[in-house]
Design a protein around this motif. Structure first.
Motif, PDB file in Angstrom:
ATOM      1  N   VAL A  18       0.999  -1.305  -0.138  1.00  0.00           N
ATOM      2  CA  VAL A  18      -0.082  -0.088  -0.032  1.00  0.00           C
ATOM      3  C   VAL A  18       0.940   1.217  -0.066  1.00  0.00           C
ATOM      4  CG1 VAL A  18      -1.594   1.426   1.268  1.00  0.00           C
ATOM      5  CG2 VAL A  18      -1.976  -1.096   1.057  1.00  0.00           C
ATOM      6  N   ALA A  19       1.940   1.146   0.823  1.00  0.00           N
ATOM      7  CA  ALA A  19       2.644   2.403   0.984  1.00  0.00           C
ATOM      8  C   ALA A  19       3.587   2.765  -0.166  1.00  0.00           C
ATOM      9  CB  ALA A  19       3.702   2.217   2.279  1.00  0.00           C
ATOM     10  N   ALA A  20       3.985   1.573  -0.779  1.00  0.00           N
ATOM     11  CA  ALA A  20       4.750   1.742  -2.074  1.00  0.00           C
ATOM     12  C   ALA A  20       4.083   1.908  -3.505  1.00  0.00           C
ATOM     13  CB  ALA A  20       5.536   0.421  -2.213  1.00  0.00           C
ATOM     14  N   ASP A  21       2.704   1.656  -3.392  1.00  0.00           N
ATOM     15  CA  ASP A  21       2.158   2.030  -4.811  1.00  0.00           C
ATOM     16  C   ASP A  21       1.526   3.156  -4.862  1.00  0.00           C
ATOM     17  OD1 ASP A  21       0.469   1.481  -6.956  1.00  0.00           O
ATOM     18  OD2 ASP A  21      -0.143  -0.425  -6.392  1.00  0.00           O
ATOM     19  N   ASP A  22       1.966   4.046  -5.809  1.00  0.00           N
ATOM     20  CA  ASP A  22       1.507   5.307  -5.998  1.00  0.00           C
ATOM     21  C   ASP A  22      -0.172   5.373  -6.258  1.00  0.00           C
ATOM     22  OD1 ASP A  22       3.927   6.500  -5.133  1.00  0.00           O
ATOM     23  OD2 ASP A  22       4.495   6.612  -7.369  1.00  0.00           O
ATOM     24  N   ASP A  23      -0.254   4.300  -7.145  1.00  0.00           N
ATOM     25  CA  ASP A  23      -1.877   4.238  -7.501  1.00  0.00           C
ATOM     26  C   ASP A  23      -2.788   3.896  -6.173  1.00  0.00           C
ATOM     27  OD1 ASP A  23      -0.946   4.837  -9.992  1.00  0.00           O
ATOM     28  OD2 ASP A  23      -0.841   2.602 -10.443  1.00  0.00           O
ATOM     29  N   VAL A  24      -2.330   3.400  -5.355  1.00  0.00           N
ATOM     30  CA  VAL A  24      -3.200   3.396  -3.862  1.00  0.00           C
ATOM     31  C   VAL A  24      -3.157   4.534  -3.251  1.00  0.00           C
ATOM     32  CG1 VAL A  24      -3.424   1.786  -2.132  1.00  0.00           C
ATOM     33  CG2 VAL A  24      -2.642   0.787  -4.129  1.00  0.00           C
ATOM     34  N   LYS A  25      -4.676   4.837  -3.030  1.00  0.00           N
ATOM     35  CA  LYS A  25      -4.748   6.055  -2.323  1.00  0.00           C
ATOM     36  C   LYS A  25      -4.749   5.818  -0.727  1.00  0.00           C
ATOM     37  CE  LYS A  25      -7.503   8.620  -5.470  1.00  0.00           C
ATOM     38  NZ  LYS A  25      -8.325   7.787  -6.507  1.00  0.00           N
ATOM     39  N   GLY A  26      -5.289   4.430  -0.315  1.00  0.00           N
ATOM     40  CA  GLY A  26      -5.584   4.106   0.858  1.00  0.00           C
ATOM     41  C   GLY A  26      -6.163   2.587   1.034  1.00  0.00           C
ATOM     42  N   ALA A  27      -6.235   2.142   2.225  1.00  0.00           N
ATOM     43  CA  ALA A  27      -6.751   0.813   2.330  1.00  0.00           C
ATOM     44  C   ALA A  27      -7.695   0.627   3.539  1.00  0.00           C
ATOM     45  CB  ALA A  27      -5.390  -0.095   2.810  1.00  0.00           C
ATOM     46  N   VAL A  28      -8.592  -0.501   3.071  1.00  0.00           N
ATOM     47  CA  VAL A  28      -9.395  -0.943   4.100  1.00  0.00           C
ATOM     48  C   VAL A  28      -8.939  -2.277   4.470  1.00  0.00           C
ATOM     49  CG1 VAL A  28     -11.857  -1.308   4.807  1.00  0.00           C
ATOM     50  CG2 VAL A  28     -11.248   0.048   2.651  1.00  0.00           C
ATOM     51  N   ILE A  29      -9.056  -2.477   5.970  1.00  0.00           N
ATOM     52  CA  ILE A  29      -9.002  -3.889   6.385  1.00  0.00           C
ATOM     53  C   ILE A  29     -10.189  -4.283   6.827  1.00  0.00           C
ATOM     54  CG2 ILE A  29      -7.946  -5.153   8.314  1.00  0.00           C
ATOM     55  CD1 ILE A  29      -5.637  -3.167   8.402  1.00  0.00           C
ATOM     56  N   ALA A  30     -10.631  -5.449   6.286  1.00  0.00           N
ATOM     57  CA  ALA A  30     -12.006  -6.160   6.708  1.00  0.00           C
ATOM     58  C   ALA A  30     -11.642  -7.637   6.967  1.00  0.00           C
ATOM     59  CB  ALA A  30     -12.817  -5.901   5.363  1.00  0.00           C
ATOM     60  N   SER A  31     -12.642  -8.357   7.274  1.00  0.00           N
ATOM     61  CA  SER A  31     -12.754  -9.661   7.667  1.00  0.00           C
ATOM     62  C   SER A  31     -13.730 -10.477   6.849  1.00  0.00           C
ATOM     63  CB  SER A  31     -13.202 -10.101   9.102  1.00  0.00           C
ATOM     64  OG  SER A  31     -13.556 -11.130   9.414  1.00  0.00           O
ATOM     65  N   GLY A  32     -13.156 -11.750   6.528  1.00  0.00           N
ATOM     66  CA  GLY A  32     -14.002 -12.739   5.627  1.00  0.00           C
ATOM     67  C   GLY A  32     -14.822 -13.532   6.573  1.00  0.00           C
ATOM     68  N   LYS A  33     -14.814 -13.382   7.989  1.00  0.00           N
ATOM     69  CA  LYS A  33     -15.396 -14.287   8.718  1.00  0.00           C
ATOM     70  C   LYS A  33     -16.590 -13.486   9.320  1.00  0.00           C
ATOM     71  CE  LYS A  33     -12.080 -17.417   8.582  1.00  0.00           C
ATOM     72  NZ  LYS A  33     -12.012 -18.332   7.695  1.00  0.00           N
ATOM     73  N   ALA A  34     -17.523 -14.336  10.091  1.00  0.00           N
ATOM     74  CA  ALA A  34     -18.594 -13.350  10.712  1.00  0.00           C
ATOM     75  C   ALA A  34     -18.125 -12.578  11.884  1.00  0.00           C
ATOM     76  CB  ALA A  34     -19.452 -14.667  11.587  1.00  0.00           C
ATOM     77  N   ALA A  35     -16.831 -12.793  12.465  1.00  0.00           N
ATOM     78  CA  ALA A  35     -16.423 -11.999  13.380  1.00  0.00           C
ATOM     79  C   ALA A  35     -15.335 -11.333  12.753  1.00  0.00           C
ATOM     80  CB  ALA A  35     -15.896 -12.614  14.773  1.00  0.00           C
ATOM     81  N   PHE A  36     -14.552 -10.407  13.420  1.00  0.00           N
ATOM     82  CA  PHE A  36     -13.469  -9.588  12.688  1.00  0.00           C
ATOM     83  C   PHE A  36     -12.065 -10.398  13.174  1.00  0.00           C
ATOM     84  CE2 PHE A  36      -9.995  -6.274  12.845  1.00  0.00           C
ATOM     85  CZ  PHE A  36     -10.185  -5.998  11.636  1.00  0.00           C
ATOM     86  N   ILE A  37     -11.627 -10.142  14.201  1.00  0.00           N
ATOM     87  CA  ILE A  37     -10.433 -10.852  14.772  1.00  0.00           C
ATOM     88  C   ILE A  37     -10.585 -11.249  16.327  1.00  0.00           C
ATOM     89  CG2 ILE A  37      -8.018 -11.175  14.993  1.00  0.00           C
ATOM     90  CD1 ILE A  37      -7.676  -9.136  12.518  1.00  0.00           C
TER      91      ILE A  37
END
Ligand code: NAD
Length: 715
Positions: free
Chosen positions: A44-63
């Motif tokens: 994310v930090a190195a890619d100039d085309d990426v403005k920002g990021a979302v962290i999400a979970s693929g499970k019913a709970a987060f972590i």
């Protein structure tokens, strides 16, 4: 290869880091996932085309938190404070890298986020939480002897102030979505299906990639350290309260409050370092080892039925019979109906059976009043309980639990009547607290299907059930008994038959030691307070009052009658005999025992005790009283292990903590021996046998084990 975090970038230049550990129902932070997260952050930090990021979970709970099994396994290799420090500093470093990489990170918290999972959220620049009652946030580390080691003790106080942060860090207080929003822990709450979009909206708006504490001129909400009067007071009161509640048996809360205090008067990076240092000390200490092993790893394994015999098909009780609708029967009916079973509650007369059902009604009324249940749900549960006096109603029960009076004759009678109507393959379980199962099974035509299921009072609150294996109990009966315990969401231990089984036998040694000390002239207040300082929930005299002296009296007299002339009365029985036979002070239920229970006032020790057992001029040191109480129980447990009543140290430990409140810092009765060291344990028992009597004598078996310095746990 990345396989726990799916990394994608959308057409708006927003990266999504979807955490979804394959083959697991929950996301947990393992070393592997942290490495992958670190690589994703770099991307994310190195890619100039990426403005920002979302962290999400693929499970019913987060972590759900850090992978404790990984930590405990690491302990098996003997973690040093430096290694523990490194473990925490690595995780913390990855989160810090994300926080300071210059790109904004938002997090879509779709469900439960605990421990390291919540700490990850705190390191993100923007937090959106699902409007879902299951989406709770919390830092439960202290409950297993640790502290939040990935920034939790630093970021949360900087976000909401010390006063609001401490209950979350020290007491494991969980935050529901509304509370989290009000407290300012999350920026918004949103319907689950809008989470990602809301997070992206923020990222596409005018996102600030600088955390508040990294902004110029940041000030701790409410102030930090000793220079702000209010904060200084919070720490002063907080540390004294901790000392009072933990009695210095638990290092984690003190370390956590120290990390908050010391860390928050420095820049964040120094604060994180201080936190990691405390973490390293805790994780390499014996209390965290004990607590993680017994409360997390071994309890988790017990809940997953580690002792279930292999190769037997999983079973489910749909219809349960209960014989005897008294205190225990009524409680068992409630927890079983709560698990969705149809319950037939049988007693000798209808009034008693109805009274048993009314017990559930009382509990449910309270739950509805407090908003934990609804009228409809409560009624549906009550409808599952059918009071009766007719044995025919037991037809079709897969399991019947007997909880009638503690009398062999009555138990034999109800066993025969029940077996005449229940299916041939049904299991019969007795909830006896003292009568050996093998003996009771003699009244059964199918002793292979006969087991003990020993519940604890009050049944709806106590988490443990002791499954007792009789001489003829089959593997199938054990497996099905365990399946039922899992169905009612209690924790099982499996023990072999013997008088008092495991829990009652060992618990009795603690109360007996208290009574013996009283008779010796040890000040009763010292006995009671020393027990609490050891971490026991209440003193032995108070406990005896609760279970009633009358019960102790009856059990002993029955055992003496059964065994005849050879019976050896326990050292403290003279006290019980005097209180029951001469003084008629039979315990709390009867209004008086070792304590007086004046109406509307706090109970207090009965002043007459001083006349009956004048306190000796020379009182023992408090530690000696504590040791007598703990060593005596641990020694009896070792005997249970030697006698084959217990097959696994984990059963001993879990049974002692969850059955009668043996102090969790010890890890349980057998972990206690490992904690003090088996050789030291034996030499102390030798000393106490000399000073106080043969009940402290060590067997050859234990002495030889100590000679080999062989601990109960090899790791
Ligand atoms: P209780 O006296 O409260 O209840 C016993 C019930 O059994 C009464 O309602 C009685 O009417 C009924 N009963 C008696 N004879 C009967 C018969 N022939 N048929 C049907 N019902 C009959 O006793 P409790 O405290 O609930 O204890 C029940 C059993 O559980 C005992 O074996 C006891 O040792 C054991 N136990 C008790 C505790 C405890 O803390 N009280 C803990 C674990 C196990």
């Amino acid at each position: 290869m990345n396989n726990t975090i799916q990394y994608t970038v959308d057409s708006d230049g927003i990266a999504t880091l979807l955490i979804d550990i394959p083959g697991k129902s929950m996301n947990v932070l393992s070393d592997k996932i942290v490495l992958e997260l670190s690589a994703c952050i770099d991307k994310v930090a190195a890619d100039d085309d990426v403005k920002g990021a979302v962290i999400a979970s693929g499970k019913a709970a987060f972590i759900a938190g850090a992978d404790l099994t990984e930590l405990v396994t690491a302990y098996a290799r003997g973690v040093t404070p430096e290694q523990g420090y490194q473990w925490s500093a690595t995780l913390s470093g990855v989160f810090r890298k994300m926080e300071t990489c210059g790109k904004p990170f938002a997090v879509a918290i779709n469900g439960l986020a605990l421990g390291g999972g919540f700490e990850l959220c705190l390191a993100c620049h923007y937090r959106v939480l699902a409007d879902n009652p299951k989406a709770v946030l919390g830092l439960p580390e202290v409950s297993i002897g640790l502290l939040p080691g990935a920034g939790g003790t630093q970021r949360l106080p900087r976000l909401v102030g010390t006063e609001k942060a401490l209950p979350v860090i020290l007491q494991g207080k969980k935050l529901k979505p509304k509370q989290a929003l009000e407290m300012g822990v999350v920026h918004e709450i949103a319907p689950a299906d809008e989470l990602l979009q809301r997070a992206k909206d923020w990222l596409l708006g005018n996102p600030d990639p600088v955390a508040p504490w990294d902004a110029k001129g940041f000030r701790m909400p409410g102030g930090a350290g000793a220079n702000t009067p209010k904060t200084a007071q919070t720490f002063m009161v907080g540390t004294s309260l901790l000392a009072a509640t933990t009695q210095h048996n638990y290092p984690a809360p003190i370390a956590a409050i120290s990390a908050v205090y010391e860390g928050c008067i420095t820049p964040l990076d120094t604060g994180l370092d201080i936190e990691s240092q405390y973490f390293g000390q805790l994780v390499s200490g014996v209390v965290a080892r004990n607590m993680m092993r017994s409360l997390f790893v071994n309890k988790g394994a017990a809940d997953k039925l580690a002792r279930r015999p292999a190769g037997i098909e999983k079973s489910r009780v749909r219809k349960l019979g209960i014989l005897g609708a008294g205190m225990m029967g009524a409680g068992i009916a409630y927890v079983s109906a709560r698990a969705g079973m149809q319950v037939v509650l049988l007693d000798t007369d209808m009034e008693a059976a109805e009274r048993g059902k009314a017990y559930s009604e009382g509990l449910l009324n309270k739950a509805v009043k407090r908003g934990y249940s609804t009228q409809d749900k409560a009624q549906a549960l009550l409808d599952l309980i059918r009071p009766t006096t007719a044995y025919e109603d037991l037809e079709g029960c897969e399991l019947v639990i007997e909880a009638v009076f503690e009398s062999r004759e009555i138990k034999a009678d109800v066993t025969a009547k029940t077996e005449a109507v229940i299916p041939a393959n049904a299991i019969f379980a007795s909830n006896t607290s003292t009568l050996p199962i093998t003996g009771l099974a003699q009244a059964s035509k199918r002793p292979a299907s006969f087991i003990g299921l020993h519940f604890f009072s009050p049944v709806d609150k106590m988490p443990l059930v002791e499954l007792i294996v009789g001489e003829k109990s089959s593997d199938e009966a054990i497996a099905r008994g365990l399946d039922y315990i899992q169905q009612i969401r209690k924790t099982p231990i499996v023990v072999n038959d013997s008088p008092g089984f495991y829990t009652s036998r060992v618990f009795a040694t603690s109360t007996n030691e208290g009574l013996t000390m009283l008779a010796e002239g040890v000040n009763p207040a010292l006995i009671e307070n020393a027990a609490k300082m050891a971490g026991l929930p209440v003193g032995p005299l108070a406990v005896m009052d609760e279970v009633t002296l009358e019960l102790g009296y009856k059990i002993t007299m029955q055992a003496a009658a059964d065994e005849g002339d050879g019976y050896v009365f326990a050292s403290g029985f003279g006290v019980i005999r005097k209180f029951v036979e001469e003084l008629d002070r039979r315990g709390k239920r009867f209004g008086k025992g070792f304590y007086d229970y004046p109406e509307g006032e706090k109970k207090h020790l009965w002043p007459g005790l001083a006349e009956l057992y004048p306190p000796a001029e020379q009182q023992p040191p408090t530690q000696e009283v504590i040791d007598r109480l703990l060593y005596r129980q641990a020694l009896e447990t070792a005997r249970c292990f030697e006698d084959g009543v217990l097959d696994h140290p984990a059963d001993a430990d879990i049974g002692s903590i969850f059955g009668w409140g043996f102090p969790p810092w010890t890890g349980g009765t057998l972990s206690f021996i490992d904690t003090v060291g088996i050789q030291h344990f034996v030499s102390e028992c030798d000393r106490m046998a000399e000073a106080y009597g043969p009940r402290f004598e060590v067997s050859d078996w234990l002495r030889e084990r100590a000679g080999r310095d062989e601990a109960f746990y090899q790791t």
